[in-house]
Design an enzyme around this catalytic site. Structure first.
Site, PDB file in Angstrom:
ATOM      1  CE  LYS A  64      -3.624  -2.391   2.570  1.00 50.76           C
ATOM      2  NZ  LYS A  64      -4.671  -2.463   1.610  1.00 50.76           N
ATOM      3  CB  CYS A  65       4.207   1.793  -0.652  1.00 49.01           C
ATOM      4  SG  CYS A  65       5.576   2.930  -0.829  1.00 49.01           S
ATOM      5  N   GLY A  66       3.136   4.281  -2.396  1.00 52.15           N
ATOM      6  CA  GLY A  66       3.224   4.950  -3.690  1.00 52.15           C
ATOM      7  C   GLY A  66       4.239   4.299  -4.617  1.00 52.15           C
TER       8      GLY A  66
END
Length: 189
Positions: A65-67
């Site tokens: 769930k990271c850019g």
């Protein structure tokens, strides 16, 4: 007298240089290699880094769930492109940054396969910083263990390059994409 003094000084400098070179060499010999580590993969099986002798390795801490999560796609692409030439990617999921990897090992495995077709080895979720830092990340981040440099894991998708002898070569932070020229050129050397 002057010549004698110059000769003594010259010998002293040569002696000091020899001692310094021996100290540098002994530090290089003291450095550990990645091959000493055995870890668990996402399925609970033991993964022995010694099985990677002779291969170049890119180790990366990952999060779902990271850019930077889309880097999974580039990691998979370079893995598929260069694995036959003695290169591999090893992923270590970690929840150290803003709880961006909250899932279980099973959820992580499913996410990686479903969304990015990840086929490179993914290890058990670990900690990559702090008091509970995994031993393998202690090796990667501490010059006293890797013999090359100290580094802090700044964010998800930080990359550590390991040469064919199991030694740390370089560290790239998250913004450097897995298929960046500096990484690809290193793989191809």
């Amino acid at each position: 007298m002057k010549n004698l003094l110059l000769m003594v000084c010259s010998l002293f400098l040569v002696f000091c240089g020899t001692i310094q070179a021996q100290n540098k060499n002994s530090k290089a010999v003291d450095a550990q290699s990645i091959y000493q580590f055995k870890v668990k993969n996402l399925y609970g099986e033991t993964f022995d880094f010694a099985t990677l002798k002779g291969k170049k390795i890119l180790i990366v801490n990952t999060a779902s769930k990271c850019g930077y999560t889309p880097q999974y796609e580039q990691l998979e692409a370079i893995y598929k492109t260069y694995k036959a030439q003695g290169f591999t990617v090893i992923g270590f999921p970690a929840n150290n940054f803003n709880s961006q990897e909250p899932g279980s090992n099973e959820e992580i495995a499913s996410f990686c396969k479903l969304n990015y077709g990840v086929s490179f080895p993914m290890m058990d979720k670990i900690s990559v910083k702090g008091a509970d830092m995994s031993p393998i990340y202690q090796f990667l981040t501490q010059k006293s263990k890797n013999g090359v440099k100290d580094s802090d894991v700044k964010w998800n998708f930080q990359k550590y390059l390991i040469d064919e002898k199991g030694h740390l070569v370089e560290v790239y932070y998250s913004k450097t994409k897995p298929d960046a020229p500096e990484i690809v050129n290193w793989i191809k050397q």
